[in-house]
Design an enzyme around this catalytic site. Structure first.
Site: not given
Length: 118
Positions: A9, A32, A48, A92, A98, A103, A105, A107
């Site tokens: 955030c 990342d 969020h 994850n 993991g 929040h 997300h 990858h």
């Protein structure tokens, strides 16, 4: 909508610097800080949501937009086109899954193999 203690955030708000890849009214994407592949960025909803475990029907529109934005972003960031190229999409969820930042997300990882992980 926003958690003042959440690092993502804070990144979305511009309070913590990031290498922004993309931004619109609902989504934010950034590289990342510990890439596991030649191309590795995260896509997050600006709202969020702590994890995939908290997703409900109300989140379907923004998550649909998020998933349909990934192919273009992956190519823009250097992933080779499908089918010989491609990328991995990972979410994850929770400690056992993991998840390090709570929040939601996604990858996106791609580029020539082998990668460090995965």
């Amino acid at each position: 909508m926003h958690d003042p203690n959440c690092i993502f955030c804070k990144i979305i708000a511009g309070d913590i610097p990031s290498q922004k890849v993309y931004e619109d009214e609902e989504l934010f994407a950034f590289r990342d800080i510990r890439p596991a592949a030649p191309v590795h960025f995260l896509v997050v909803p600006k709202v969020h949501v702590p994890s995939m475990a908290q997703v409900s029907a109300e989140h379907a529109p923004v998550l649909g937009r998020l998933m349909t934005k990934i192919p273009a972003l992956a190519l823009e960031q250097g992933c080779n086109p499908y089918p010989d190229g491609g990328y991995r999409v990972v979410v994850n969820t929770g400690v056992d899954g993991g998840q390090e930042v709570h929040h939601l997300h996604v990858h996106v990882m791609g580029g020539p193999r082998p990668w460090r992980v995965g």
